[in-house]
Design a protein around this motif. Structure first.
Motif, PDB file in Angstrom:
ATOM      1  N   GLU A   6       0.817  -1.214   0.000  1.00 39.04           N
ATOM      2  CA  GLU A   6       0.000   0.000   0.000  1.00 39.04           C
ATOM      3  C   GLU A   6       0.856   1.271   0.000  1.00 39.04           C
ATOM      4  O   GLU A   6       0.481   2.300   0.565  1.00 39.04           O
ATOM      5  N   VAL A   7       2.016   1.180  -0.627  1.00 41.29           N
ATOM      6  CA  VAL A   7       2.919   2.328  -0.761  1.00 41.29           C
ATOM      7  C   VAL A   7       2.877   2.828  -2.200  1.00 41.29           C
ATOM      8  O   VAL A   7       2.987   2.037  -3.131  1.00 41.29           O
ATOM      9  N   ASP A   8       2.697   4.132  -2.361  1.00 38.81           N
ATOM     10  CA  ASP A   8       2.684   4.713  -3.708  1.00 38.81           C
ATOM     11  C   ASP A   8       4.096   5.013  -4.207  1.00 38.81           C
ATOM     12  O   ASP A   8       4.436   4.728  -5.345  1.00 38.81           O
ATOM     13  N   GLN A   9       4.892   5.630  -3.330  1.00 33.22           N
ATOM     14  CA  GLN A   9       6.263   5.966  -3.685  1.00 33.22           C
ATOM     15  C   GLN A   9       7.167   5.599  -2.509  1.00 33.22           C
ATOM     16  O   GLN A   9       6.749   5.640  -1.358  1.00 33.22           O
ATOM     17  N   LEU A  10       8.413   5.266  -2.839  1.00 29.43           N
ATOM     18  CA  LEU A  10       9.356   4.839  -1.809  1.00 29.43           C
ATOM     19  C   LEU A  10      10.637   5.653  -1.930  1.00 29.43           C
ATOM     20  O   LEU A  10      11.211   5.755  -3.019  1.00 29.43           O
ATOM     21  N   ILE A  11      11.059   6.268  -0.809  1.00 30.59           N
ATOM     22  CA  ILE A  11      12.344   6.970  -0.761  1.00 30.59           C
ATOM     23  C   ILE A  11      13.336   6.065  -0.038  1.00 30.59           C
ATOM     24  O   ILE A  11      13.132   5.736   1.125  1.00 30.59           O
ATOM     25  N   HIS A  12      14.376   5.656  -0.749  1.00 28.59           N
ATOM     26  CA  HIS A  12      15.355   4.729  -0.172  1.00 28.59           C
ATOM     27  C   HIS A  12      16.537   5.522   0.385  1.00 28.59           C
ATOM     28  O   HIS A  12      17.389   6.014  -0.348  1.00 28.59           O
ATOM     29  N   LEU A  13      16.565   5.632   1.730  1.00 28.59           N
ATOM     30  CA  LEU A  13      17.626   6.371   2.415  1.00 28.59           C
ATOM     31  C   LEU A  13      18.546   5.465   3.217  1.00 28.59           C
ATOM     32  O   LEU A  13      19.647   5.867   3.590  1.00 28.59           O
ATOM     33  N   ALA A  14      18.087   4.256   3.519  1.00 31.24           N
ATOM     34  CA  ALA A  14      18.778   3.411   4.495  1.00 31.24           C
ATOM     35  C   ALA A  14      20.130   2.926   3.978  1.00 31.24           C
ATOM     36  O   ALA A  14      20.209   2.287   2.931  1.00 31.24           O
ATOM     37  N   CYS A  15      21.199   3.246   4.717  1.00 32.47           N
ATOM     38  CA  CYS A  15      22.521   2.725   4.370  1.00 32.47           C
ATOM     39  C   CYS A  15      23.515   3.102   5.464  1.00 32.47           C
ATOM     40  O   CYS A  15      23.217   3.899   6.340  1.00 32.47           O
ATOM     41  N   ILE A  16      24.686   2.486   5.413  1.00 26.61           N
ATOM     42  CA  ILE A  16      25.827   2.988   6.183  1.00 26.61           C
ATOM     43  C   ILE A  16      26.265   4.254   5.459  1.00 26.61           C
ATOM     44  O   ILE A  16      26.701   4.207   4.313  1.00 26.61           O
ATOM     45  N   SER A  17      26.162   5.401   6.124  1.00 20.85           N
ATOM     46  CA  SER A  17      26.093   6.636   5.348  1.00 20.85           C
ATOM     47  C   SER A  17      27.309   7.549   5.403  1.00 20.85           C
ATOM     48  O   SER A  17      27.177   8.756   5.282  1.00 20.85           O
ATOM     49  N   ASN A  18      28.491   7.000   5.584  1.00 21.80           N
ATOM     50  CA  ASN A  18      29.698   7.788   5.317  1.00 21.80           C
ATOM     51  C   ASN A  18      30.898   6.858   5.160  1.00 21.80           C
ATOM     52  O   ASN A  18      30.822   5.662   5.469  1.00 21.80           O
TER      53      ASN A  18
END
Length: 223
Positions: A6-18
């Motif tokens: 039931e998701v229209d759009q997905l923003i993928h932010l999850a990561c080890i981020s540096n």
């Protein structure tokens, strides 16, 4: 897959981020930043999610002596940046409706404040230690405030497919040298007791990020 229902759009932010965090455990970093990306792709496909917005990174360009537009070749120099670029390639080879954003270094206050980012770390050192260590004075560091970055994601959620589908956008504001940022921090804090100390570094990453495309096509203006 369950999280994508039931998701229209997905923003993928999850990561080890540096870079430093990634280098603590490269195998774990790859498993989160690259291997797990295929789970995201599966969730998008199975749930027929209309758009995937992928947070890549301007660091994927590597070391450049020119103004960096979206057409400049990605030549990442760290594993963190390499796997950002690799995930972009996965998207290009897919049939998904996606948008890639390559943010500059984020700065500014947030509830879960990161103090490993250039503006923030210079500021906290000035406040706490009364000394700003300028590591690589002449190196250019493009930055964007967290509020503006949120605005970018809002814009990408609303953008029509005719303008955004399978597009790549840089997202930045100023391209200041580390030395210039340090002096600005000192000026803003108005504290003559803050010392500035230049330190040499082997980190040669320096680039001028051009964000004209997102302004011209989607109307983004940092505030």
């Amino acid at each position: 897959v369950e999280a994508g229902k039931e998701v229209d759009q997905l923003i993928h932010l999850a990561c080890i981020s540096n870079d430093p965090s990634f280098e603590l455990n490269p195998i774990l970093g790859k498993s989160i930043n690259y291997d797990a990306f295929f789970n995201v792709i599966e969730a998008v496909k199975k749930n027929k999610i209309k758009r995937l917005i992928y947070a890549s990174s301007a660091s994927s360009y590597g070391i450049k002596n020119c103004e960096v537009t979206e057409n400049v070749e990605q030549t990442p120099v760290t594993d963190y940046a390499k796997y950002k670029a690799e995930c972009e390639k996965v998207l290009r080879d897919s049939d998904l409706n996606y948008v890639v954003v390559r943010p500059a270094t984020v700065c500014g206050y947030a509830p879960r404040l990161r103090l490993d980012l250039v503006v923030n770390i210079l500021t906290i050192n000035a406040l706490v230690n009364k000394k700003i260590k300028i590591i690589g004075e002449s190196l250019l560091r493009p930055n964007i405030n967290i509020k503006d970055m949120v605005g970018v994601y809002e814009l990408l959620l609303k953008a029509p497919d005719s303008l955004a589908s399978r597009g790549v956008f840089n997202a930045g504001f100023e391209n200041l040298s580390v030395g210039k940022i340090a002096r600005l921090v000192k000026d803003v804090l108005s504290d003559e007791n803050i010392e500035l100390e230049n330190i040499n570094t082997d980190d040669t990453r320096s680039y001028h990020l051009n964000s004209d495309k997102i302004r011209n096509i989607l109307g983004f203006k940092p505030e």
